[in-house]
Design an enzyme around this catalytic site. Structure first.
Site: not given
Ligand code: KIV
Length: 270
Positions: A50-51, A89, A118, A120, A187
């Site tokens: 989600d970056s 994500d 993924k 968090e 992280e």
């Molecule tokens: O969203 C993302 O790119 C991430 C990385 C920073 C691990 O979760």
């Protein structure tokens, strides 16, 4: 070296790599062209992170990213990729309400082409992780600095510096492993804390700003290509320095992660 003769990555192979001490090279990826390039360059795992809200959309955080947007980018990556393992994500607001909400949205990401999802956080996520794993959805956890909690954490700060905070991190990681998560991203964690986690946990621990001793490394693609505006965080290396093209930069990243040259604790660790 071209990697297109390699076999499709599997969870079993990732586990074998951890057992054999072969480092996992992971990068974020958001579209088909880069998925093809990264896969050909030998990247083991593509993370549709989600970056994308920050590096593709220009937001100051990952919080505005929607399910529809992650699905769209996961479909793009799945079309361009052949052999890499694809993680997508669950964005902010897509799993926090209930386990049922998380299951529904994780299924949408798997249908879009993800091999693993993924999410968090520790503690409150554990029953959700267990339910997803029981339903055949592999889960990657994410602890330490968790970008969806940037405001609660008071900004982009190293996590787990105090012994009590390191103990909570270790406890959360153990619970995620016991819930069946085969992989964990940590992280912005001190290298010594990461080393301890990796030595004890029965799962693959992939670091970003967590020192050289993790089972693998991940970076945001735009950071390692020097495309992100502003001063990069300490743990980022610009792999375009000295590279003739993007393919060479990515191949060097894979090589340096696998050989342990990157990250260098003295330069990139906390
Ligand atoms: O969203 C993302 O790119 C991430 C990385 C920073 C691990 O979760």
């Amino acid at each position: 070296m071209r990697m297109n003769s390699r076999k499709p990555m599997t969870l079993h192979r990732l586990e074998q790599m951890r057992a054999a001490g072969e480092k996992i090279a992971m990068l974020t990826c958001y579209d088909a062209a880069f998925a093809h390039l990264l896969d050909e360059a030998g990247v083991d795992v593509l993370l549709v992170g989600d970056s994308l809200g920050m590096v593709i959309q220009g937001h100051p955080s990952t919080l505005p990213v929607s399910m529809e947007q992650v699905i769209y980018h996961t479909e793009c990556v799945a079309r361009g990729n052949r052999n890499a393992w694809v993680i997508a994500d669950l964005p902010f607001g897509s799993y926090q309400e209930s386990t049922a909400q998380a299951i529904e949205n994780a299924i949408r990401l798997m249908r879009a082409g993800a091999h693993m999802i993924k999410l968090e956080g520790g503690g409150w996520t554990v029953p959700t992780v267990q339910s997803l794993v029981q339903r055949g959805i592999p889960v990657c956890g994410h602890l330490g600095f968790t970008p969806q909690s940037v405001h609660a954490l008071g900004g982009y700060r190293v996590q787990g510096r105090e012994p009590s905070a390191a103990e909570i991190l270790r406890h959360d990681a153990e619970e995620l492993a016991a819930a069946g998560a085969p992989m964990l991203i940590i992280e912005l964690v001190p290298s010594a804390v990461a080393r301890d986690l990796c030595a004890h946990l029965p799962m693959s621990v992939v670091g970003i700003g967590a020192g050289p001793d993790c089972h693998g490394q991940v970076l945001v693609l735009h950071d390692m290509l020097g495309l992100t505006p502003g001063r990069p965080p300490r743990f980022v290396r610009n792999f375009m320095d000295g590279a003739s093209d993007i393919g060479e930069a990515v191949r060097r990243y894979v090589q340096d992660v696998k050989s342990g040259v990157y990250p260098d604790d003295a330069k990139h660790g906390y």
